[in-house]
Design a protein around this motif. Structure first.
Motif, PDB file in Angstrom:
ATOM      1  N   ALA A   9      39.933  44.207  33.243  1.00 44.77           N
ATOM      2  CA  ALA A   9      39.505  44.881  34.468  1.00 44.77           C
ATOM      3  C   ALA A   9      40.684  45.131  35.404  1.00 44.77           C
ATOM      4  CB  ALA A   9      38.439  44.044  35.174  1.00 44.77           C
ATOM      5  N   THR A  10      41.615  44.173  35.477  1.00 48.60           N
ATOM      6  CA  THR A  10      42.801  44.351  36.322  1.00 48.60           C
ATOM      7  C   THR A  10      43.676  45.483  35.798  1.00 48.60           C
ATOM      8  OG1 THR A  10      42.785  41.996  36.894  1.00 48.60           O
ATOM      9  CG2 THR A  10      44.832  43.194  37.281  1.00 48.60           C
ATOM     10  N   ALA A  11      43.809  45.563  34.475  1.00 46.63           N
ATOM     11  CA  ALA A  11      44.591  46.648  33.883  1.00 46.63           C
ATOM     12  C   ALA A  11      43.978  48.002  34.226  1.00 46.63           C
ATOM     13  CB  ALA A  11      44.683  46.465  32.375  1.00 46.63           C
ATOM     14  N   VAL A  12      42.652  48.108  34.130  1.00 43.80           N
ATOM     15  CA  VAL A  12      41.969  49.361  34.466  1.00 43.80           C
ATOM     16  C   VAL A  12      42.107  49.661  35.954  1.00 43.80           C
ATOM     17  CG1 VAL A  12      39.673  50.419  34.682  1.00 43.80           C
ATOM     18  CG2 VAL A  12      40.363  49.347  32.532  1.00 43.80           C
ATOM     19  N   TRP A  52      45.555  51.064  36.450  1.00 40.45           N
ATOM     20  CA  TRP A  52      45.649  52.361  35.778  1.00 40.45           C
ATOM     21  C   TRP A  52      44.938  53.461  36.564  1.00 40.45           C
ATOM     22  CZ3 TRP A  52      41.490  54.839  32.864  1.00 40.45           C
ATOM     23  CH2 TRP A  52      41.895  56.031  32.230  1.00 40.45           C
ATOM     24  N   LYS A  53      43.704  53.191  36.984  1.00 34.06           N
ATOM     25  CA  LYS A  53      42.925  54.213  37.679  1.00 34.06           C
ATOM     26  C   LYS A  53      43.523  54.539  39.047  1.00 34.06           C
ATOM     27  CE  LYS A  53      38.498  54.649  37.535  1.00 34.06           C
ATOM     28  NZ  LYS A  53      38.385  55.913  36.777  1.00 34.06           N
ATOM     29  N   LEU A  54      43.993  53.532  39.758  1.00 32.29           N
ATOM     30  CA  LEU A  54      44.533  53.802  41.080  1.00 32.29           C
ATOM     31  C   LEU A  54      45.902  54.465  41.008  1.00 32.29           C
ATOM     32  CD1 LEU A  54      42.083  52.162  41.929  1.00 32.29           C
ATOM     33  CD2 LEU A  54      43.475  51.124  43.708  1.00 32.29           C
ATOM     34  N   ARG A  55      46.677  54.160  39.964  1.00 38.92           N
ATOM     35  CA  ARG A  55      47.943  54.856  39.779  1.00 38.92           C
ATOM     36  C   ARG A  55      47.719  56.323  39.397  1.00 38.92           C
ATOM     37  NH1 ARG A  55      51.840  52.668  42.663  1.00 38.92           N
ATOM     38  NH2 ARG A  55      52.265  50.494  42.103  1.00 38.92           N
ATOM     39  N   ARG A  80      46.825  48.561  47.144  1.00 36.64           N
ATOM     40  CA  ARG A  80      46.823  47.190  47.651  1.00 36.64           C
ATOM     41  C   ARG A  80      45.629  46.909  48.561  1.00 36.64           C
ATOM     42  NH1 ARG A  80      52.714  46.332  49.898  1.00 36.64           N
ATOM     43  NH2 ARG A  80      53.014  48.563  49.585  1.00 36.64           N
ATOM     44  N   ILE A  81      45.279  47.849  49.416  1.00 37.16           N
ATOM     45  CA  ILE A  81      44.125  47.642  50.288  1.00 37.16           C
ATOM     46  C   ILE A  81      42.848  47.557  49.458  1.00 37.16           C
ATOM     47  CG2 ILE A  81      42.703  48.719  52.067  1.00 37.16           C
ATOM     48  CD1 ILE A  81      45.194  49.794  53.360  1.00 37.16           C
ATOM     49  N   THR A  82      42.765  48.401  48.426  1.00 34.24           N
ATOM     50  CA  THR A  82      41.585  48.367  47.555  1.00 34.24           C
ATOM     51  C   THR A  82      41.492  47.027  46.827  1.00 34.24           C
ATOM     52  OG1 THR A  82      41.764  50.756  47.239  1.00 34.24           O
ATOM     53  CG2 THR A  82      40.373  49.551  45.692  1.00 34.24           C
ATOM     54  N   GLY A  83      42.630  46.526  46.355  1.00 36.87           N
ATOM     55  CA  GLY A  83      42.634  45.219  45.713  1.00 36.87           C
ATOM     56  C   GLY A  83      42.149  44.127  46.648  1.00 36.87           C
ATOM     57  N   ASP A  84      42.581  44.184  47.896  1.00 36.12           N
ATOM     58  CA  ASP A  84      42.137  43.199  48.888  1.00 36.12           C
ATOM     59  C   ASP A  84      40.629  43.251  49.088  1.00 36.12           C
ATOM     60  OD1 ASP A  84      44.728  42.346  49.280  1.00 36.12           O
ATOM     61  OD2 ASP A  84      45.027  43.450  51.158  1.00 36.12           O
ATOM     62  N   ALA A  85      40.073  44.459  49.039  1.00 37.04           N
ATOM     63  CA  ALA A  85      38.632  44.620  49.234  1.00 37.04           C
ATOM     64  C   ALA A  85      37.823  44.150  48.036  1.00 37.04           C
ATOM     65  CB  ALA A  85      38.310  46.093  49.527  1.00 37.04           C
ATOM     66  N   LEU A  86      38.378  44.324  46.833  1.00 31.44           N
ATOM     67  CA  LEU A  86      37.624  44.044  45.611  1.00 31.44           C
ATOM     68  C   LEU A  86      37.496  42.556  45.293  1.00 31.44           C
ATOM     69  CD1 LEU A  86      38.818  46.740  43.039  1.00 31.44           C
ATOM     70  CD2 LEU A  86      36.551  46.526  44.064  1.00 31.44           C
ATOM     71  N   PHE A 101      44.624  40.170  47.380  1.00 34.47           N
ATOM     72  CA  PHE A 101      44.614  40.405  45.932  1.00 34.47           C
ATOM     73  C   PHE A 101      45.485  39.372  45.219  1.00 34.47           C
ATOM     74  CE2 PHE A 101      46.047  42.741  42.099  1.00 34.47           C
ATOM     75  CZ  PHE A 101      44.818  43.100  41.560  1.00 34.47           C
ATOM     76  N   ALA A 102      46.695  39.168  45.738  1.00 31.37           N
ATOM     77  CA  ALA A 102      47.604  38.177  45.141  1.00 31.37           C
ATOM     78  C   ALA A 102      47.044  36.768  45.281  1.00 31.37           C
ATOM     79  CB  ALA A 102      48.974  38.270  45.807  1.00 31.37           C
ATOM     80  N   LEU A 103      46.444  36.482  46.438  1.00 34.25           N
ATOM     81  CA  LEU A 103      45.889  35.151  46.674  1.00 34.25           C
ATOM     82  C   LEU A 103      44.761  34.844  45.693  1.00 34.25           C
ATOM     83  CD1 LEU A 103      45.790  32.582  48.429  1.00 34.25           C
ATOM     84  CD2 LEU A 103      44.248  33.818  49.991  1.00 34.25           C
ATOM     85  N   TYR A 104      43.977  35.862  45.337  1.00 31.17           N
ATOM     86  CA  TYR A 104      42.901  35.654  44.370  1.00 31.17           C
ATOM     87  C   TYR A 104      43.434  35.074  43.066  1.00 31.17           C
ATOM     88  CZ  TYR A 104      39.766  36.692  40.528  1.00 31.17           C
ATOM     89  OH  TYR A 104      39.013  36.576  39.380  1.00 31.17           O
ATOM     90  N   PHE A 105      44.497  35.650  42.538  1.00 31.37           N
ATOM     91  CA  PHE A 105      45.025  35.177  41.254  1.00 31.37           C
ATOM     92  C   PHE A 105      45.600  33.765  41.381  1.00 31.37           C
ATOM     93  CE2 PHE A 105      44.846  39.712  40.428  1.00 31.37           C
ATOM     94  CZ  PHE A 105      44.349  39.737  39.146  1.00 31.37           C
ATOM     95  N   LEU A 106      46.173  33.455  42.525  1.00 29.34           N
ATOM     96  CA  LEU A 106      46.706  32.104  42.738  1.00 29.34           C
ATOM     97  C   LEU A 106      45.587  31.060  42.715  1.00 29.34           C
ATOM     98  CD1 LEU A 106      49.375  32.759  45.516  1.00 29.34           C
ATOM     99  CD2 LEU A 106      49.825  31.721  43.292  1.00 29.34           C
ATOM    100  N   VAL A 107      44.534  31.280  43.510  1.00 32.28           N
ATOM    101  CA  VAL A 107      43.499  30.255  43.627  1.00 32.28           C
ATOM    102  C   VAL A 107      42.534  30.270  42.451  1.00 32.28           C
ATOM    103  CG1 VAL A 107      43.644  30.021  46.129  1.00 32.28           C
ATOM    104  CG2 VAL A 107      42.177  31.784  45.167  1.00 32.28           C
ATOM    105  N   GLU A 108      42.277  31.449  41.868  1.00 35.90           N
ATOM    106  CA  GLU A 108      41.436  31.511  40.665  1.00 35.90           C
ATOM    107  C   GLU A 108      42.113  30.789  39.516  1.00 35.90           C
ATOM    108  OE1 GLU A 108      39.030  32.338  37.366  1.00 35.90           O
ATOM    109  OE2 GLU A 108      38.561  32.307  39.508  1.00 35.90           O
ATOM    110  N   GLY A 109      43.412  31.020  39.345  1.00 36.46           N
ATOM    111  CA  GLY A 109      44.150  30.341  38.278  1.00 36.46           C
ATOM    112  C   GLY A 109      44.159  28.841  38.462  1.00 36.46           C
ATOM    113  N   LEU A 110      44.394  28.385  39.700  1.00 36.72           N
ATOM    114  CA  LEU A 110      44.404  26.952  39.983  1.00 36.72           C
ATOM    115  C   LEU A 110      43.038  26.334  39.712  1.00 36.72           C
ATOM    116  CD1 LEU A 110      45.766  24.406  41.091  1.00 36.72           C
ATOM    117  CD2 LEU A 110      45.108  25.169  43.396  1.00 36.72           C
TER     118      LEU A 110
END
Length: 264
Positions: free
Chosen positions: A97-100, A103-106, A114-120, A203-212
């Protein structure tokens, strides 16, 4: 607990599937609400969420198949009806899902990346929390044996048939641990958002805390389908390996985007 909620004639309504549908709609609704705070179009968020959902379903099943094959499971078992009906490996879904998403936003979807990632991502965490309730209902992603007062004993033969869940043995309700962890992730993201120092921070914080959170909850996972012994370390399961990778990705994005404050 209750893999099948009820049957209409010969058609069974699976609790897992119903909760996954609820997870998608609830997560998308939260994402659209967060997006409105930054002026993002709700319809565009919905379109992106649908594409990411399809990718997540495919990615989760692909990672599950890969792990099963690495574990030496027979092809007939890997591609059996019961296996194909299983939910899959959640982090495979998140990776796809992250890859898509990127890809779609690029490609240009009228949404700033980045704003969309923060919202999602708060909606993603909410969807994961509800989805884990589906795991608990189906009996998949079960825990190790436990004699704690809150241990859960599965008795439905369907749970064993579809997920290999041990029956009649008290287990850690690790699915509920993951639900609690995902709700905590969502709360952290929502509380951090008003104090966001740069676009993409949530968005970055999600991956940090989800991974932990996944590294921690893997302590009580008992299902062998998730894979163990990666890189020669018995404790390094697929969940822990991807959890560490998520933390590294989150940290990398945090550092990179923090240095690009003021850009989109």
């Amino acid at each position: 607990m209750h893999p099948v909620l009820f049957e209409i004639g010969s058609f069974p309504l699976g609790t897992y599937g119903l909760l996954l549908a609820i997870a998608f709609f609830a997560g998308t609704a939260l994402a659209k609400r967060q997006g409105r705070l930054d002026g993002l179009a709700p319809a565009a968020i919905t379109d992106l969420a649908i594409a990411m959902l399809i990718a997540a379903i495919v990615g989760s099943k692909l990672l599950m198949v890969v792990v099963d094959l690495i574990n030496g499971a027979p092809l007939r078992e890997v591609f059996s009806l019961g296996t194909l009906r299983a939910g899959g490996a959640i982090h495979g879904g998140i990776i796809a899902a992250t890859a898509v998403f990127f890809w779609k936003l690029r490609k240009g979807q009228g949404l700033p990346l980045r704003i969309t990632g923060d919202a999602l991502v708060p909606g993603v965490a909410l969807g994961q929390a509800i989805g884990r309730l589906g795991c608990f209902s189906a009996g998949c992603c079960y825990g190790t044996e436990s004699h704690a007062s809150w241990a859960t004993t599965f008795t439905d033969p369907l749970a064993h048939a579809f997920s290999g869940t041990p029956l009649g043995i008290p287990l850690h309700p690790v699915q509920l641990y993951n639900t609690a962890a995902n709700l905590a992730v969502m709360a952290i993201l929502l509380l951090a958002r008003p104090k966001r120092a740069f676009q993409g921070q949530i968005f970055a914080l999600y991956f940090l805390v989800e991974g932990l959170g996944r590294v921690i909850t893997e302590t009580w996972r008992g299902d062998i389908d998730r894979g163990t012994g990666w890189l020669g370390w018995a404790w390094l399961s697929t969940g822990r390996l991807t959890g560490v990778a998520f933390m590294m990705l989150g940290l990398g994005l945090w550092i990179f985007w923090n240095r690009r404050k003021g850009t989109t």
